[in-house]
Design a protein around this motif. Structure first.
Motif, short mmCIF file in Angstrom:
data_model
loop_
_atom_site.label_atom_id
_atom_site.label_comp_id
_atom_site.label_asym_id
_atom_site.label_seq_id
_atom_site.Cartn_x
_atom_site.Cartn_y
_atom_site.Cartn_z
N LEU A 2 -91.50 72.87 16.74
CA LEU A 2 -92.28 72.80 15.51
C LEU A 2 -93.41 73.82 15.52
O LEU A 2 -93.70 74.45 14.49
CB LEU A 2 -92.83 71.39 15.33
CG LEU A 2 -93.38 71.07 13.94
CD1 LEU A 2 -92.28 71.15 12.88
CD2 LEU A 2 -94.01 69.68 13.92
N ASP A 3 -94.06 74.01 16.66
CA ASP A 3 -95.12 75.02 16.75
C ASP A 3 -94.56 76.42 16.50
O ASP A 3 -95.19 77.25 15.84
CB ASP A 3 -95.80 74.95 18.11
CG ASP A 3 -96.69 73.73 18.26
OD1 ASP A 3 -97.06 73.14 17.23
OD2 ASP A 3 -97.01 73.37 19.40
N ASP A 19 -95.64 66.87 10.94
CA ASP A 19 -94.48 67.07 11.82
C ASP A 19 -93.19 67.30 11.03
O ASP A 19 -92.09 67.10 11.53
CB ASP A 19 -94.31 65.87 12.75
CG ASP A 19 -94.15 64.54 11.99
OD1 ASP A 19 -94.10 64.58 10.74
OD2 ASP A 19 -94.07 63.49 12.64
N ARG A 20 -93.34 67.75 9.79
CA ARG A 20 -92.18 67.99 8.93
C ARG A 20 -92.00 69.48 8.63
O ARG A 20 -92.93 70.15 8.17
CB ARG A 20 -92.32 67.23 7.61
CG ARG A 20 -91.15 67.43 6.62
CD ARG A 20 -91.36 66.62 5.36
NE ARG A 20 -91.38 65.19 5.68
CZ ARG A 20 -90.28 64.44 5.77
NH1 ARG A 20 -89.09 64.97 5.53
NH2 ARG A 20 -90.37 63.16 6.06
N ALA A 37 -87.75 65.98 10.06
CA ALA A 37 -88.92 65.33 10.66
C ALA A 37 -88.45 64.35 11.72
O ALA A 37 -87.30 63.89 11.68
CB ALA A 37 -89.74 64.61 9.59
#
Length: 275
Positions: A2-3, A19-20, A37
């Motif tokens: 995600l990062d 977090d999506r 997500a």
């Protein structure tokens, strides 16, 4: 993961909210979008909006490749953990995967834009490219922030892309990649092996070893692709082990990581980028 996606999200094309991860997509002439997500336990929840239900299986398969969900990490980790440094990095991030790509042409454009400039500068250029040459997203209920799909090769092949604020040679490379896809629609289809993947990419004007390995890793899913001259990899190894490292030294060190050098590279990149 995600990062990584957050740092590289292109304005109008992708968003990361909490977090999506969401992005617009173009597939066989249709437009849509998806969001991913975390769900319960270790599952992910996919929300997909696309007009053709018959295309959804193929779209889901591409999303799985994008997120590297089909990789079996256990044998990869067993092999790489023979190196004490990688054993430490894997213990810190045992679920780390190698981000893929939604589309090979898009990834190649991103990689060329990123040649010799920072990630942030490349993403700003990509945002300008999407705004000027991408089609408006034809979708009623898309999440906020998704306004366009990535430009089609035909829109870029004859364009003066240097006018967006890049060296003229880089604009020529992008136009050349676009024309190459028009000439060979299978250019970014999976190849027989790493050698064939690299040779197909290195035949393109302005595409060098770093770009070829980067695209081979993320698009062709060649797990042993390894851009040994990458400044980020060199800086990461130097910082983690406390001394300067040359590309030749890194390449020699990475021999023991075969056939999973790409996963070793992702751990090095991530560890060096972490706060």
């Amino acid at each position: 993961m995600l990062d990584f996606l957050r740092m590289r999200a292109i304005e109008g094309l992708e968003t990361v909210s909490g977090d999506r991860y969401s992005r617009s997509i173009s597939f066989d002439g249709g437009h849509g979008w998806f969001s991913v997500a975390p769900g319960d336990s270790e599952a992910l929840v996919l929300t997909l909006d696309f007009p053709d239900p018959l295309a959804k299986a193929q779209i889901v398969a591409r999303i799985r490749r994008l997120l590297d969900l089909d990789a079996d990490l256990a044998p990869i980790h067993r092999h790489l953990c023979a190196d004490p440094l990688l054993a430490r990095l894997i213990a810190a991030r045992p679920g780390l995967r190698v981000p893929g790509a939604w589309d090979g042409f898009e990834l190649a454009v991103r990689a060329v834009l990123g040649q010799q400039i920072t990630v942030g500068a490349a993403i700003r250029l990509a945002g300008k490219l999407v705004a000027q040459y991408g089609q408006p997203l034809r979708c009623v209920a898309a999440p906020a922030g998704l306004s366009h799909v990535f430009p089609e090769p035909a829109r870029m092949a004859g364009a003066d892309l240097a006018s967006l604020g890049m060296p003229r040679s880089r604009g020529r490379t992008l136009s050349g990649v676009a024309q190459a896809v028009l000439d060979d629609p299978q250019l970014f289809a999976p190849k027989a092996d790493l050698e064939h993947s690299l040779s197909a990419l290195l035949a393109l004007w302005g595409v060098g070893d770093w770009t070829a390995h980067y695209v081979a890793l993320r698009q062709f899913r060649e797990a042993d692709a390894f851009p040994a001259a990458d400044v980020g990899l060199l800086n990461a190894l130097a910082a983690l082990e406390g001394g300067p490292v040359t590309a030749r030294q890194l390449l020699a060190r990475a021999e023991a990581w075969r056939p999973w050098r790409g996963y070793a590279a992702q751990h090095l990149w991530t560890a060096f980028a972490a706060p």
